[in-house]
Design a protein around this motif. Structure first.
Motif, mmCIF file in Angstrom:
data_model
loop_
_atom_site.group_PDB
_atom_site.id
_atom_site.type_symbol
_atom_site.label_atom_id
_atom_site.label_comp_id
_atom_site.label_asym_id
_atom_site.label_seq_id
_atom_site.Cartn_x
_atom_site.Cartn_y
_atom_site.Cartn_z
ATOM 1 N N SER A 1 19.764 110.462 -48.736
ATOM 2 C CA SER A 1 20.815 109.876 -47.910
ATOM 3 C C SER A 1 20.227 108.878 -46.921
ATOM 4 O O SER A 1 20.778 107.796 -46.700
ATOM 5 C CB SER A 1 21.580 110.978 -47.165
ATOM 6 N N SER B 1 26.101 107.870 -46.055
ATOM 7 C CA SER B 1 24.786 108.468 -45.896
ATOM 8 C C SER B 1 24.845 109.682 -44.965
ATOM 9 O O SER B 1 24.248 110.724 -45.241
ATOM 10 C CB SER B 1 23.850 107.388 -45.368
ATOM 11 N N ILE C 1 26.328 112.634 -46.886
ATOM 12 C CA ILE C 1 25.377 113.295 -47.796
ATOM 13 C C ILE C 1 24.378 114.127 -46.987
ATOM 14 O O ILE C 1 24.041 115.252 -47.355
ATOM 15 C CB ILE C 1 24.637 112.259 -48.674
#
Lengths: 290, 337
Positions: free
Chosen positions: B47, B221, B224
């Motif tokens: 991520s 990001s 995740i």
């Protein structure tokens, strides 16, 4: 809150701000002039305090600890610049972040080997150990007043060097435009190592000066690093005057935040930073970085 | 690694996948747990690389999203029962995404060194929020006594107390996240993100909504990272403020660089390498952190391209690079435009 308590808190806030200024001005100079992000700055603040503890334990002399600690930090700074940092001037920030993170781990572990992980205290010089009685219940330690005075003198010295000396002129020119300064034949790269070592010495100096009023402990550098970052973001990268304004803002916000809003005091300074970012993304006195 | 044929690479990849699937069958429990932990770190590194490698934005607050999601699970878990995964997993990921949206919107107003410092400061704000207040048990953290339940109408689909079940869940979600990032960076969105990294002004003048693209990448990001944090909290049954601290963010950054910046699979390899290395160092040296620090310093100077570069050097292949690969140069390149 009565006037005297207010005045005491104000003094505390200013004093905290002044120490922050010492540490953050070293950081902002290294950022602004060398273009290097040094996450290990806080580690040197911590190291300075441990040097002070170590020297004053063996000599009993705080003045010696002050001079010796700063000299040791300056020497380490020179060595680090020559061995590592010099090679990173042209590289991206990612490499600088990783290098300084690696250095933090090394410095922390070396400190653990040399000094252990105990909490220590450092005695202030005897002639500064008393306190001034303000009312029947309130008194103010002399050392804190002396600390304010020392910080003010040092701040004046930093401004003098930067604004009035030849060295300061080269430094300011380099901060303004690195390539142009080089192109004009000004020996800017020679001052690099002194700027880096000086920045680190300022961090250590901050740690040494606060060691008699706070405890010396392993994690002290981490907190200082973050707050110095906030100061630099507030003031603008490379601006010593900005660092002064930012440091006083943080010092006062933090001190009065703890008095008036104890629940949320720890996040107040970040709220302040968010506000400044919305208003002036490059800091109060910063130049646009693009 | 240009001279390694595509077929060989596919074969090696298939072998790794097969080994990952077969691992719980022959490996002792300790290694299964260890591999699950490394996979979750790999997910976090994956991520972070979306932002660092493809966006050229060095973020130091991803541990905050990771830890925040862990705390959401901790706070949603009742005293003596497991939280429902159907509720707690989306909640944790959404909270991490929301935090990423707010922090990203503020931080992305800045560039270069500023961005690094601002993300670091906001990450630490969340650390202090949990460290100094009673929201999540203060500096002691929270225990999660019972793992989250994945059930439909009372029938348990997957018992996460079982190490093998947890391992396969982590493996499946890591595979899903990897595919997502892979598709993302190949899509027009990913191209725009890379374009903004390589030359922000040009991307802007070509009409790319640079801020929006970067913020979207930052939020995805962060989500995740949140997924990894949720699973990590479930695995260890414990969350503490250190999960949000910037030392973890920096360690994950080391994983990304170790595995190769700007490659989809590199960060996962980097995570396994660094965690394996840490484990080995811890077992053999008292002052293992000193060695870890020295290895990081050596990485910066000797192999800025990470393991791939080391592998290339050891074969004495003619692919000798000078300096780091093109990707991470971006921030510097931007400020010189």
């Amino acid at each position: 809150m009565d006037a005297i308590t207010f005045a005491v808190q104000l003094l505390n806030g200013v004093q905290y701000g002044l120490v922050l200024f010492l540490v953050a001005s070293g950081l902002t100079l290294v950022f602004g002039i060398l273009g290097v992000i040094n996450l290990a700055h806080g580690a040197f603040y911590m190291l300075g305090a441990y040097f002070a503890y170590w020297i004053s334990r063996y000599t009993g002399n705080f003045g010696l600890a002050l001079v010796g600690g700063v000299a040791m930090a300056f020497a380490i700074g020179l060595a680090l610049e020559q061995i590592f940092v010099k090679r990173l001037y042209g590289r991206d920030h990612l490499a600088q972040v990783l290098l300084s993170f690696g250095l933090i781990l090394v410095i922390d572990e070396v400190r653990q080997i040399l000094f252990g992980k105990d909490v220590h205290s450092v005695a202030a010089p005897t002639w500064l150990q008393g306190s001034i009685r303000l009312t029947d219940v309130l008194s103010y330690p002399v050392y804190r007043l002396a600390l304010c005075a020392i910080c003010l003198v040092l701040a004046a010295a930093i401004f003098y060097v930067i604004q009035r000396t030849k060295l300061g002129m080269v430094i300011r020119a380099g901060a303004e435009n690195r390539d142009m300064t080089r192109a004009l034949g000004i020996p800017f790269d020679v001052v690099n190592k002194y700027v880096f070592a000086g920045g680190i010495a300022l961090a250590a100096l901050g740690g040494i000066l606060v060691s008699p009023i706070s405890t010396v402990f392993p994690g002290m550098g981490d907190g200082m690093l973050i707050i110095s970052f906030v100061v630099v973001v507030l003031g603008g990268i490379g601006s010593v005057a900005g660092a002064a304004i930012g440091a006083l803002m943080i010092g006062l916000t933090d001190t009065f935040g703890k008095v008036f809003f104890p629940q949320i005091s720890s996040i107040l300074i970040y709220v302040l930073m968010a506000g400044v970012l919305l208003w002036r993304p490059n800091g109060l006195l910063g130049r646009k970085e693009s | 690694m240009a001279h390694v044929s595509k077929l060989w690479r596919r074969g090696a990849f298939a072998l790794v996948i097969a080994m990952a699937i077969a691992l719980p069958i022959f490996a002792p429990t300790y290694y299964v747990q260890f591999a699950a932990k490394a996979m979750l770190m790999g997910m976090l590194a994956l991520s972070l690389n979306l932002v660092v490698g493809y966006g050229g934005l060095v973020s130091l607050c991803h541990a905050a999203f990771f830890g925040l999601a862990g705390y959401v699970l901790g706070l949603m878990t009742p005293e003596s029962a497991g939280a429902s995964m159907w509720l707690s997993l989306p909640a944790a990921v959404l909270v991490a995404g929301a935090a990423a949206a707010v922090i990203g919107a503020l931080s992305l107003r800045t560039r270069g060194i500023y961005f690094i410092m601002v993300t670091l400061a906001f990450g630490e704000m969340l650390f202090y929020l949990f460290h100094d207040t009673k929201i999540g048990g203060g500096s002691d953290g929270l225990y999660i006594y019972v793992k989250p339940q994945l059930a439909i109408g009372g029938a348990t689909l997957l018992d996460l107390e079982n190490n093998h079940a947890f391992y396969y869940l982590a493996l499946a979600l890591l595979a899903g996240a990897t595919l997502l990032v892979r598709e993302l960076v190949r899509s027009p969105f990913g191209r725009a993100l890379c374009a903004a990294r390589d030359n922000e002004r040009r991307a802007l003048s070509l009409g790319f909504p640079v801020f929006r693209v970067r913020l979207t990448a930052f939020v995805i990001s962060g989500m995740i990272a949140g997924l990894a944090g949720y699973l990590s909290a479930a695995q260890f049954g414990f969350v503490a403020p250190q999960m949000l601290g910037w030392h973890l963010s920096a360690t994950v950054l080391v994983m990304v660089v170790l595995g190769g910046v700007g490659t989809v699979l590199g960060p996962i390899v980097g995570a396994f390498a660094l965690i394996g290395l840490e484990e080995a160092l811890k077992a053999s040296f008292e002052h293992w952190k000193l060695i870890k620090g020295l290895i990081i310093v050596a990485l910066v100077f000797l192999a800025p391209g990470g393991i791939q570069q080391l592998a290339a050097l050891s074969r004495a292949a003619p692919v000798e690079r000078k300096g780091p690969p093109a990707a991470p140069q971006s921030t510097e390149a931007l400020s010189n435009v």
